[in-house]
Design an enzyme around this catalytic site. Sequence first.
Site, PDB file in Angstrom:
ATOM      1  N   TYR A  80      -6.797 -13.405  18.807  1.00 46.17           N
ATOM      2  CA  TYR A  80      -5.389 -13.705  18.551  1.00 46.17           C
ATOM      3  C   TYR A  80      -4.488 -12.956  19.530  1.00 46.17           C
ATOM      4  O   TYR A  80      -3.500 -13.512  20.035  1.00 46.17           O
ATOM      5  CB  TYR A  80      -5.016 -13.322  17.116  1.00 46.17           C
ATOM      6  CG  TYR A  80      -3.563 -13.574  16.808  1.00 46.17           C
ATOM      7  CD1 TYR A  80      -3.106 -14.855  16.520  1.00 46.17           C
ATOM      8  CD2 TYR A  80      -2.639 -12.533  16.835  1.00 46.17           C
ATOM      9  CE1 TYR A  80      -1.767 -15.096  16.265  1.00 46.17           C
ATOM     10  CE2 TYR A  80      -1.295 -12.758  16.578  1.00 46.17           C
ATOM     11  CZ  TYR A  80      -0.865 -14.044  16.291  1.00 46.17           C
ATOM     12  OH  TYR A  80       0.467 -14.278  16.042  1.00 46.17           O
ATOM     13  N   GLY A 173       0.456  28.771  -5.622  1.00 46.31           N
ATOM     14  CA  GLY A 173       0.600  28.563  -7.065  1.00 46.31           C
ATOM     15  C   GLY A 173      -0.264  29.565  -7.796  1.00 46.31           C
ATOM     16  O   GLY A 173      -1.478  29.356  -7.918  1.00 46.31           O
ATOM     17  N   GLU A 178      -1.398  23.787 -11.226  1.00 44.99           N
ATOM     18  CA  GLU A 178      -0.193  23.179 -10.645  1.00 44.99           C
ATOM     19  C   GLU A 178      -0.478  21.867  -9.925  1.00 44.99           C
ATOM     20  O   GLU A 178       0.440  21.187  -9.491  1.00 44.99           O
ATOM     21  CB  GLU A 178       0.486  24.150  -9.656  1.00 44.99           C
ATOM     22  CG  GLU A 178       0.953  25.462 -10.244  1.00 44.99           C
ATOM     23  CD  GLU A 178      -0.058  26.584 -10.027  1.00 44.99           C
ATOM     24  OE1 GLU A 178       0.326  27.746 -10.199  1.00 44.99           O
ATOM     25  OE2 GLU A 178      -1.225  26.284  -9.680  1.00 44.99           O
TER      26      GLU A 178
END
Length: 281
Positions: A80, A173, A178
């Site tokens: 294509y 964290g 978390e």
Amino acid sequence: MPTLQGTFWCFTLNFSGDAPSLSFNERVQYACWQHERVSHDHLQGYIQMKKRSTLKMMKELLPGAHLEVSKGTPEEASDYAMKEETRVAGPWTYGELLKKGSNKRKLLDRYKENPEDMELEDPAKARRCRAKIDKEKFIAEFKVEDDEQEWKKILEKEIEKIASPRSILWVYGPQGGEGKTSKAKELITRGWFYTRGGKKDDVAYSYVEDPTRHVVFDIPRDMQEYCNYSLIEMLKDRIIISNKYEPITNCQVYNIHVIVMANFLPDVTKISEDRIKIIYC
């Protein structure tokens, strides 16, 4: 939102005047393109990357182009991109087109047909095939949990930016729960390299299979004392050295994001403080 990524891409690049010349680097397996004119001049093309690449990485490769992940077979997409009906000049090609009958695919097909035989004949290849199949299943079936947490939004904004040559994102964290590990798993589905740290040679040996990947460290709480800052900086600095089995030094031009998920803050006696950007959970 998950980042768009793929190995096969179609592109359109509009222009006026002379057709722009395109050049590609070692990350590209194959590319074909031509000058077309319908209502306006543009380059129409198809690219096979050697590894899965994000839309952001593709835009850096082809600035200004409209890009979409290719949906057809490699042969259909390349045909294509080089169709005669609208051609003005070209086509031009780079590299070698890999078709669906590649050795890599045949090896996987052999494993799927009879995994027991391959495990007996070549356990190492069988393990790699099983790992690839399991990873593809993980990517297809992994479900994102709570993606609306504020720290995740901040992190996403940071990794949408062009990677700097120096900054390391440290997600902190202290309590646990978390969502740090869940976020690290989600990054795996987007092509990131995941590691829990460890010996530099071992991690580097795994990473050099595709040293263009962004990296997320998911550091366990009990590894605070043994966190390998040298490894973190090495991957960020893009000179990857491994002495596992054989000495390898892999030098990379393109910067990557490096994220560290941890329950502890970085030890600034072991890594330069100005390198670290902390995101609090």
